[in-house]
Write a protein that holds these residues in place. Structure first.
Motif, PDB file in Angstrom:
ATOM      1  N   LEU A  28      12.961   3.203  83.025  1.00  0.00           N
ATOM      2  CA  LEU A  28      13.743   4.290  82.427  1.00  0.00           C
ATOM      3  C   LEU A  28      12.822   5.399  81.893  1.00  0.00           C
ATOM      4  N   ASP A  29      11.669   4.992  81.389  1.00  0.00           N
ATOM      5  CA  ASP A  29      10.709   5.999  80.906  1.00  0.00           C
ATOM      6  C   ASP A  29      10.128   6.794  82.077  1.00  0.00           C
ATOM      7  N   LEU A  30       9.927   6.128  83.205  1.00  0.00           N
ATOM      8  CA  LEU A  30       9.415   6.845  84.386  1.00  0.00           C
ATOM      9  C   LEU A  30      10.448   7.862  84.876  1.00  0.00           C
ATOM     10  N   ILE A  31      11.725   7.492  84.803  1.00  0.00           N
ATOM     11  CA  ILE A  31      12.786   8.440  85.193  1.00  0.00           C
ATOM     12  C   ILE A  31      12.813   9.614  84.211  1.00  0.00           C
ATOM     13  N   HIS A  32      12.695   9.293  82.934  1.00  0.00           N
ATOM     14  CA  HIS A  32      12.654  10.345  81.894  1.00  0.00           C
ATOM     15  C   HIS A  32      11.488  11.300  82.169  1.00  0.00           C
ATOM     16  N   PHE A  33      10.318  10.726  82.459  1.00  0.00           N
ATOM     17  CA  PHE A  33       9.131  11.536  82.764  1.00  0.00           C
ATOM     18  C   PHE A  33       9.424  12.462  83.947  1.00  0.00           C
ATOM     19  N   LYS A  34       9.999  11.885  84.989  1.00  0.00           N
ATOM     20  CA  LYS A  34      10.277  12.699  86.187  1.00  0.00           C
ATOM     21  C   LYS A  34      11.279  13.813  85.868  1.00  0.00           C
ATOM     22  N   ASN A 121      -5.106  19.970  70.514  1.00  0.00           N
ATOM     23  CA  ASN A 121      -5.751  20.940  69.623  1.00  0.00           C
ATOM     24  C   ASN A 121      -5.787  22.353  70.201  1.00  0.00           C
ATOM     25  N   HIS A 122      -5.242  22.521  71.382  1.00  0.00           N
ATOM     26  CA  HIS A 122      -5.236  23.843  72.013  1.00  0.00           C
ATOM     27  C   HIS A 122      -4.109  24.679  71.411  1.00  0.00           C
ATOM     28  N   PRO A 123      -4.400  25.937  71.046  1.00  0.00           N
ATOM     29  CA  PRO A 123      -3.348  26.748  70.398  1.00  0.00           C
ATOM     30  C   PRO A 123      -2.107  26.976  71.262  1.00  0.00           C
ATOM     31  N   LEU A 124      -2.231  26.832  72.578  1.00  0.00           N
ATOM     32  CA  LEU A 124      -1.057  27.048  73.433  1.00  0.00           C
ATOM     33  C   LEU A 124      -0.219  25.774  73.630  1.00  0.00           C
ATOM     34  N   CYS A 125      -0.628  24.684  73.004  1.00  0.00           N
ATOM     35  CA  CYS A 125       0.166  23.446  73.098  1.00  0.00           C
ATOM     36  C   CYS A 125       1.336  23.552  72.129  1.00  0.00           C
ATOM     37  N   GLN A 126       2.537  23.719  72.676  1.00  0.00           N
ATOM     38  CA  GLN A 126       3.680  24.044  71.809  1.00  0.00           C
ATOM     39  C   GLN A 126       4.658  22.907  71.612  1.00  0.00           C
ATOM     40  N   LYS A 127       4.672  21.936  72.547  1.00  0.00           N
ATOM     41  CA  LYS A 127       5.722  20.915  72.447  1.00  0.00           C
ATOM     42  C   LYS A 127       5.178  19.570  72.877  1.00  0.00           C
ATOM     43  N   LEU A 128       5.636  18.510  72.212  1.00  0.00           N
ATOM     44  CA  LEU A 128       5.277  17.145  72.596  1.00  0.00           C
ATOM     45  C   LEU A 128       6.553  16.398  72.961  1.00  0.00           C
ATOM     46  N   TYR A 129       6.538  15.766  74.121  1.00  0.00           N
ATOM     47  CA  TYR A 129       7.603  14.829  74.497  1.00  0.00           C
ATOM     48  C   TYR A 129       7.005  13.436  74.354  1.00  0.00           C
ATOM     49  N   VAL A 130       7.475  12.691  73.378  1.00  0.00           N
ATOM     50  CA  VAL A 130       6.865  11.393  73.082  1.00  0.00           C
ATOM     51  C   VAL A 130       7.870  10.276  73.305  1.00  0.00           C
ATOM     52  N   THR A 131       7.462   9.292  74.095  1.00  0.00           N
ATOM     53  CA  THR A 131       8.222   8.042  74.139  1.00  0.00           C
ATOM     54  C   THR A 131       7.560   7.097  73.151  1.00  0.00           C
TER      55      THR A 131
END
Ligand SMILES: NC(=O)c1ccc[n+]([C@@H]2O[C@H](COP(=O)([O-])OP(=O)(O)OC[C@H]3O[C@@H](n4cnc5c(N)ncnc54)[C@H](OP(=O)(O)O)[C@@H]3O)[C@@H](O)[C@H]2O)c1
Length: 175
Positions: A28-34, A121-131
């Motif tokens: 299910l996490d692989l489907i979410h990733f896709k 740590n990159h200033p352009l990193c705006q969003k995290l999708y975390v399982t």
């Protein structure tokens, strides 16, 4: 350069990998990733994935490059025998430069440990999708601590696969 997101699954100790592989098998996490990494609002565009060379190596040959998305592999040695459709780069900034083009809608950094440590740590990193995977999996690679600049903005219900429980969350960087 364009803003980008990180997508990752980690356990209760921030563990992400073991022996060069994912510590768990969660279809299910692989489907979410896709789904997350493939979704575009303009169907004429594609998303792009940036990954470290070891994460590329960890993908089964039959599943790489990950379909429907531009794949870019970070490598400093440059001795890789990549398929011609796969891009490569010797720095994260160069990768973001290469992918800042009109045909690319969203950019995702998909791991592993070394690349996450630079990307978060990159200033352009705006969003995290975390399982968030519950429990500990004796990992040997880890996600870095998440700074307080990233605020959780959504969390799904818990899902269970066999004995493993997990939850999908999103974090946004506050300006
Ligand atoms: N749980 C998850 O969501 C998730 C996601 C992805 C991966 N993983 C796991 O993470 C582990 C792999 O992590 P890792 O840290 O060992 O490897 P990695 O980050 O995937 O790859 C490291 C390699 O990437 C290249 N690299 C790193 N930074 C670079 C830069 N700034 N510029 C150019 N090249 C750069 C270097 O390649 P060269 O040596 O070729 O120069 C380096 O050896 C595996 O266990 C994998 O399964 C987990």
């Amino acid at each position: 350069m364009k803003p980008f997101s990180i997508i990752v699954g980690f356990d209760s100790q921030y563990g992400i990998g073991k022996n060069g592989q994912l510590p768990w098998h969660l279809p299910l996490d692989l489907i979410h990733f896709k789904n997350i990494t493939s979704a575009v609002s303009d169907p004429s565009l594609k998303n792009a994935l940036i990954m470290g060379r070891k994460t590329w190596d960890s993908l089964p040959q039959k599943f790489r490059p990950l379909p429907g998305r531009e794949n870019l592999v970070l490598t400093k040695t440059g001795k890789l025998n990549l398929p011609p459709v796969v891009l490569s780069s010797s720095s994260l900034d160069d990768a973001l430069d290469q992918l800042t083009r009109p045909t690319i809608e969203n950019i995702f950094v998909i791991g592993g440990q070394q690349v996450y440590a630079q990307a978060i740590n990159h200033p352009l990193c705006q969003k995290l999708y975390v399982t968030h995977v519950q429990g500990q999996y004796a990992c040997d690679s880890f996600f870095p601590p998440i700074s307080r600049q990233f605020i959780p903005v959504s969390a799904s219900e818990f899902y269970t696969d066999g004995t493993i429980s997990f939850q999908f969350s999103e974090y946004l960087r506050q300006i």
